[in-house]
Design a protein around this motif. Structure first.
Motif, PDB file in Angstrom:
ATOM      1  N   LYS A  22      -5.445 -18.231   4.677  1.00 29.03           N
ATOM      2  CA  LYS A  22      -6.810 -17.812   4.315  1.00 29.03           C
ATOM      3  C   LYS A  22      -6.888 -16.426   3.932  1.00 29.03           C
ATOM      4  O   LYS A  22      -6.076 -15.547   4.402  1.00 29.03           O
TER       5      LYS A  22
ATOM      6  N   GLU B 122      -8.562  -1.064   5.536  1.00 27.70           N
ATOM      7  CA  GLU B 122      -9.567  -1.966   5.157  1.00 27.70           C
ATOM      8  C   GLU B 122     -10.301  -1.649   3.958  1.00 27.70           C
ATOM      9  O   GLU B 122     -11.026  -2.707   3.397  1.00 27.70           O
TER      10      GLU B 122
ATOM     11  N   LYS C 121     -17.786  -9.266   6.038  1.00 21.93           N
ATOM     12  CA  LYS C 121     -16.454  -9.237   6.049  1.00 21.93           C
ATOM     13  C   LYS C 121     -16.019 -10.621   5.497  1.00 21.93           C
ATOM     14  O   LYS C 121     -16.376 -11.694   5.581  1.00 21.93           O
TER      15      LYS C 121
ATOM     16  N   LYS D 104      -9.716  -3.577   0.872  1.00 24.44           N
ATOM     17  CA  LYS D 104      -9.739  -5.284   0.846  1.00 24.44           C
ATOM     18  C   LYS D 104     -11.061  -5.404  -0.004  1.00 24.44           C
ATOM     19  O   LYS D 104     -12.036  -5.904   0.533  1.00 24.44           O
TER      20      LYS D 104
ATOM     21  N   TYR E 261      10.638  -4.034  10.837  1.00 26.74           N
ATOM     22  CA  TYR E 261       9.480  -3.062  10.192  1.00 26.74           C
ATOM     23  C   TYR E 261       8.752  -2.673  11.098  1.00 26.74           C
ATOM     24  O   TYR E 261       8.091  -1.837  10.658  1.00 26.74           O
TER      25      TYR E 261
ATOM     26  N   THR F 233       8.009   1.391  12.850  1.00 24.27           N
ATOM     27  CA  THR F 233       7.174   2.459  12.203  1.00 24.27           C
ATOM     28  C   THR F 233       5.962   2.513  12.517  1.00 24.27           C
ATOM     29  O   THR F 233       5.067   3.414  12.150  1.00 24.27           O
TER      30      THR F 233
ATOM     31  N   ASP G 144      -4.387 -10.245   2.708  1.00 22.40           N
ATOM     32  CA  ASP G 144      -5.495 -10.811   2.336  1.00 22.40           C
ATOM     33  C   ASP G 144      -6.061 -10.560   0.604  1.00 22.40           C
ATOM     34  O   ASP G 144      -6.437 -11.585   0.008  1.00 22.40           O
TER      35      ASP G 144
ATOM     36  N   GLY H   5       0.411  -4.942   5.596  1.00 22.31           N
ATOM     37  CA  GLY H   5      -0.414  -5.662   6.788  1.00 22.31           C
ATOM     38  C   GLY H   5      -1.218  -6.546   6.136  1.00 22.31           C
ATOM     39  O   GLY H   5      -1.310  -6.968   5.179  1.00 22.31           O
ATOM     40  N   GLY H   6      -2.398  -7.046   7.018  1.00 23.70           N
ATOM     41  CA  GLY H   6      -3.552  -7.743   6.859  1.00 23.70           C
ATOM     42  C   GLY H   6      -4.372  -7.611   5.289  1.00 23.70           C
ATOM     43  O   GLY H   6      -4.686  -8.514   4.816  1.00 23.70           O
ATOM     44  N   VAL H   7      -4.733  -6.221   5.273  1.00 23.47           N
ATOM     45  CA  VAL H   7      -5.028  -6.027   4.295  1.00 23.47           C
ATOM     46  C   VAL H   7      -4.467  -6.163   3.012  1.00 23.47           C
ATOM     47  O   VAL H   7      -5.207  -6.731   1.935  1.00 23.47           O
TER      48      VAL H   7
ATOM     49  N   THR I  84       4.202  -6.402   7.649  1.00 23.58           N
ATOM     50  CA  THR I  84       4.613  -5.217   8.160  1.00 23.58           C
ATOM     51  C   THR I  84       4.214  -4.755   9.421  1.00 23.58           C
ATOM     52  O   THR I  84       4.447  -3.963   9.815  1.00 23.58           O
ATOM     53  N   THR I  85       2.825  -5.389   9.695  1.00 22.74           N
ATOM     54  CA  THR I  85       2.405  -5.079  10.981  1.00 22.74           C
ATOM     55  C   THR I  85       2.242  -6.204  11.961  1.00 22.74           C
ATOM     56  O   THR I  85       2.387  -7.433  11.499  1.00 22.74           O
TER      57      THR I  85
ATOM     58  N   ASP J 226       0.925  -1.166   0.123  1.00 22.80           N
ATOM     59  CA  ASP J 226      -0.150   0.187  -0.135  1.00 22.80           C
ATOM     60  C   ASP J 226       0.796   1.288   0.034  1.00 22.80           C
ATOM     61  O   ASP J 226       2.124   1.160   0.152  1.00 22.80           O
TER      62      ASP J 226
HETATM   63  N1  LIG Z   1      -6.019 -14.044   6.787  1.00 23.33           N
HETATM   64  C1  LIG Z   1      -6.119 -13.901   7.893  1.00 23.33           C
HETATM   65  O1  LIG Z   1      -5.921 -15.134   8.563  1.00 23.33           O
HETATM   66  C2  LIG Z   1      -6.480 -12.791   8.637  1.00 23.33           C
HETATM   67  C3  LIG Z   1      -6.159 -12.970  10.350  1.00 23.33           C
HETATM   68  C4  LIG Z   1      -6.191 -11.821  10.840  1.00 23.33           C
HETATM   69  C5  LIG Z   1      -6.619 -10.653  10.282  1.00 23.33           C
HETATM   70  N2  LIG Z   1      -6.840 -10.480   9.014  1.00 23.33           N
HETATM   71  C6  LIG Z   1      -7.030  -9.277   8.404  1.00 23.33           C
HETATM   72  O2  LIG Z   1      -5.951  -8.338   8.263  1.00 23.33           O
HETATM   73  C7  LIG Z   1      -6.779  -7.204   8.181  1.00 23.33           C
HETATM   74  C8  LIG Z   1      -6.091  -6.039   9.280  1.00 23.33           C
HETATM   75  O3  LIG Z   1      -4.679  -6.075   8.904  1.00 23.33           O
HETATM   76  P1  LIG Z   1      -3.837  -4.852   9.657  1.00 23.33           P
HETATM   77  O4  LIG Z   1      -4.343  -4.505  11.008  1.00 23.33           O
HETATM   78  O5  LIG Z   1      -2.521  -5.336   9.471  1.00 23.33           O
HETATM   79  O6  LIG Z   1      -4.340  -3.808   8.748  1.00 23.33           O
HETATM   80  P2  LIG Z   1      -3.561  -3.034   7.591  1.00 23.33           P
HETATM   81  O7  LIG Z   1      -3.016  -3.905   6.579  1.00 23.33           O
HETATM   82  O8  LIG Z   1      -4.871  -2.023   7.207  1.00 23.33           O
HETATM   83  O9  LIG Z   1      -2.324  -2.109   8.254  1.00 23.33           O
HETATM   84  C9  LIG Z   1      -2.584  -1.179   9.002  1.00 23.33           C
HETATM   85  C10 LIG Z   1      -2.089   0.212   8.777  1.00 23.33           C
HETATM   86  O10 LIG Z   1      -0.546   0.170   9.058  1.00 23.33           O
HETATM   87  C11 LIG Z   1      -0.003   0.826   7.910  1.00 23.33           C
HETATM   88  N3  LIG Z   1       1.328  -0.129   7.924  1.00 23.33           N
HETATM   89  C12 LIG Z   1       1.714  -1.299   7.579  1.00 23.33           C
HETATM   90  N4  LIG Z   1       2.734  -1.569   7.819  1.00 23.33           N
HETATM   91  C13 LIG Z   1       3.235  -0.700   8.564  1.00 23.33           C
HETATM   92  C14 LIG Z   1       4.627  -0.166   9.008  1.00 23.33           C
HETATM   93  N5  LIG Z   1       5.521  -1.182   9.186  1.00 23.33           N
HETATM   94  N6  LIG Z   1       4.824   1.042   9.831  1.00 23.33           N
HETATM   95  C15 LIG Z   1       3.718   1.990   9.551  1.00 23.33           C
HETATM   96  N7  LIG Z   1       2.482   1.778   9.156  1.00 23.33           N
HETATM   97  C16 LIG Z   1       2.510   0.392   8.370  1.00 23.33           C
HETATM   98  C17 LIG Z   1      -0.990   0.275   6.729  1.00 23.33           C
HETATM   99  O11 LIG Z   1      -0.641   1.259   5.714  1.00 23.33           O
HETATM  100  C18 LIG Z   1      -2.353   0.713   7.350  1.00 23.33           C
HETATM  101  O12 LIG Z   1      -2.628   1.957   7.209  1.00 23.33           O
HETATM  102  C19 LIG Z   1      -8.209  -7.127   8.386  1.00 23.33           C
HETATM  103  O13 LIG Z   1      -8.959  -7.116   7.073  1.00 23.33           O
HETATM  104  C20 LIG Z   1      -8.553  -8.590   8.864  1.00 23.33           C
HETATM  105  O14 LIG Z   1      -9.572  -9.115   8.359  1.00 23.33           O
HETATM  106  C21 LIG Z   1      -6.650 -11.641   8.074  1.00 23.33           C
END
Ligand SMILES: NC(=O)c1ccc[n+]([C@@H]2O[C@H](COP(=O)([O-])OP(=O)(O)OC[C@H]3O[C@@H](n4cnc5c(N)ncnc54)[C@H](O)[C@@H]3O)[C@@H](O)[C@H]2O)c1
Ligand SMILES: [Zn+2]
Length: 390
Positions: A159, A90, A168, A93, A186, A189, A126, A121-123, A146-147, A59
């Motif tokens: 998944k 989100e 969702k 996604k 990572y 930040t 996925d 991140g998860g977005v 990276t999250t 992203d």
């Molecule tokens: N597939 C699975 O098994 C599974 C499990 C749990 C959650 N999920 C999904 O994951 C999603 C949530 O993931 P998330 O919480 O990582 O959210 P995200 O991917 O939206 O990341 C959160 C925010 O952090 C920013 N970011 C990412 N890495 C960064 C870094 N190193 N430094 C600074 N900013 C950073 C991103 O740009 C974003 O704005 C949900 O959609 C959830 O349903 C999936």
């Protein structure tokens, strides 16, 4: 001579009319490396790419923080690499974003033997994972989470999904990555709200399957929140091991009552009720865990002292434990409507994961609306504060 002999099947032909049974499914093993520093993780990524042409999906935020740096290093080390960036959050996604990625892939020279790299991140995990599952009937991909949430949870297990206005993760698949390269440096930040949201999923894993991990988080909470690298490495490694073991037992969720869904019945309902975005996934799951803990205590399944520990750790991490703590507060009715949508998707019944002690849960499909309302009304915030003081 350009001609290949077909393999001869020496089995006698089945009588016509007989049902043909076939099974050709195989799951590939893949490695998850939890790495403290970027140089080692870049080497691991390069090894994973193994000379193939690669397209990175990330992203905009992650691209600026580390994605472009990763791409530059890989290009400087001989990789042929392009980048596709999507908007953060989100709302990305979605089918729309997935189509945008597929359009870009279609316009490029990308072939089935090339590789997708999901950095974010998860977005991103996925969405890019779901694209990988369906583009050209499946292309390989590597996750570089990276999250904290993506490192302890979303990058592992295969998944993959995008959201639909109805619910969702409605459009998804089971499709494992070829490798996961988790570099905890990572996380330095990441903003504190996302650190806490990721921690919620790690606490979930600990409550359902690992008293040891729970003790570790309890003991090192302030260092984890301060992003102390060695603590993060242990946390991510511990949670990853447990998630792998749990997924291996039931990779395709044949059992709808999965312990890993602790906090997720209510959590998904909250996300559906609040419209994706204002409440983070980990925050919704945190409230969901608090509600299920309250139901377990009310049913006499969980001893209040253990419930205090779970509520105490959520509160100490400054995670929401009641709907009132959320950025957008849904009404109890909205949550129940959200639950009905979740129920509709999950085979008509809704399973709640009720902890009975640390590391052990009971799956209940008979939780009533009344119990949910009572648990939602419960002053869990005060409860968790008093647990903190005890
Ligand atoms: N597939 C699975 O098994 C599974 C499990 C749990 C959650 N999920 C999904 O994951 C999603 C949530 O993931 P998330 O919480 O990582 O959210 P995200 O991917 O939206 O990341 C959160 C925010 O952090 C920013 N970011 C990412 N890495 C960064 C870094 N190193 N430094 C600074 N900013 C950073 C991103 O740009 C974003 O704005 C949900 O959609 C959830 O349903 C999936
Ligand atoms: Zn989750």
């Amino acid at each position: 001579m350009g001609m290949r002999r077909l393999l001869r099947d020496n089995q006698p032909l089945l009588p016509p009319g007989e049902t043909i049974t076939t099974s050709s499914f195989c799951r590939r093993a893949y490695s998850i490396q939890v790495i403290p520093d970027e140089p080692t993780s870049l080497q691991a990524l390069r090894t994973g790419i193994n000379g193939r042409a690669a397209i990175m999906v990330t992203d905009h935020t992650v691209a600026a923080i580390c994605g472009e740096r990763i791409a530059a290093w890989l290009s400087g080390h001989g990789a042929r690499l392009d980048i596709i960036t999507i908007a953060p959050g989100e709302r990305s996604k979605s089918l729309e974003t997935a189509c945008h990625i597929m359009d870009q892939l279609a316009r490029s020279q990308f072939g089935r033997r090339d590789i997708l790299i999901a950095v974010g991140g998860g977005v991103v995990m996925d969405t890019a994972g779901w694209v990988a599952s369906s583009y050209m009937r499946g292309i390989p991909y590597i996750n570089v989470p990276t999250t904290l949430l993506a490192q302890v949870d979303a990058s592992i297990g295969g998944k993959v999904a995008v959201d639909h206005a109805m619910a969702k993760n409605l459009i998804g698949a089971f499709y494992e990555p070829q490798a996961v390269v988790s570099c905890v440096s990572y996380l330095s930040t990441l903003d504190p709200r996302h650190v806490r949201a990721g921690l919620a999923e790690a606490i979930k894993t600990a409550v359902i399957a690992s008293p040891e991990l729970f003790d570790y988080v309890e003991l090192h909470l302030s260092s984890i929140l301060a992003l102390e690298p060695e603590c993060l490495r242990r946390l991510v490694h511990g949670a990853s091991v447990i998630k792998c073991r749990l997924v291996e037992r039931d990779p395709y969720e044949a059992d709808l009552g999965r312990a890993l869904n602790f906090g997720h019945a209510i959590g998904h309902a909250i996300e559906t009720a609040t419209g994706y975005g204002s409440v983070l996934h980990g925050e919704a799951v945190s409230v969901g865990m608090a509600v299920e803990v309250a139901i377990a205590v009310a049913r006499g399944l969980l001893n209040p002292a253990t419930a205090d520990r779970v509520m105490g750790i959520l509160a100490a991490a400054d995670l929401p434990v009641a709907v009132q703590d959320l950025r957008r507060v849904p009404s109890a009715e909205e949550v129940v409507v959200g639950l009905k949508k979740v129920r509709q998707i999950r085979d008509g019944s809704l399973r709640f994961v009720l902890p009975t002690e640390l590391g052990s849960v009971l799956i209940a499909d008979d939780v009533t609306e009344e119990e949910i309302h009572t648990a939602l009304r419960q002053p869990t915030r005060e409860w968790s504060r008093s647990a903190l003081l005890r």
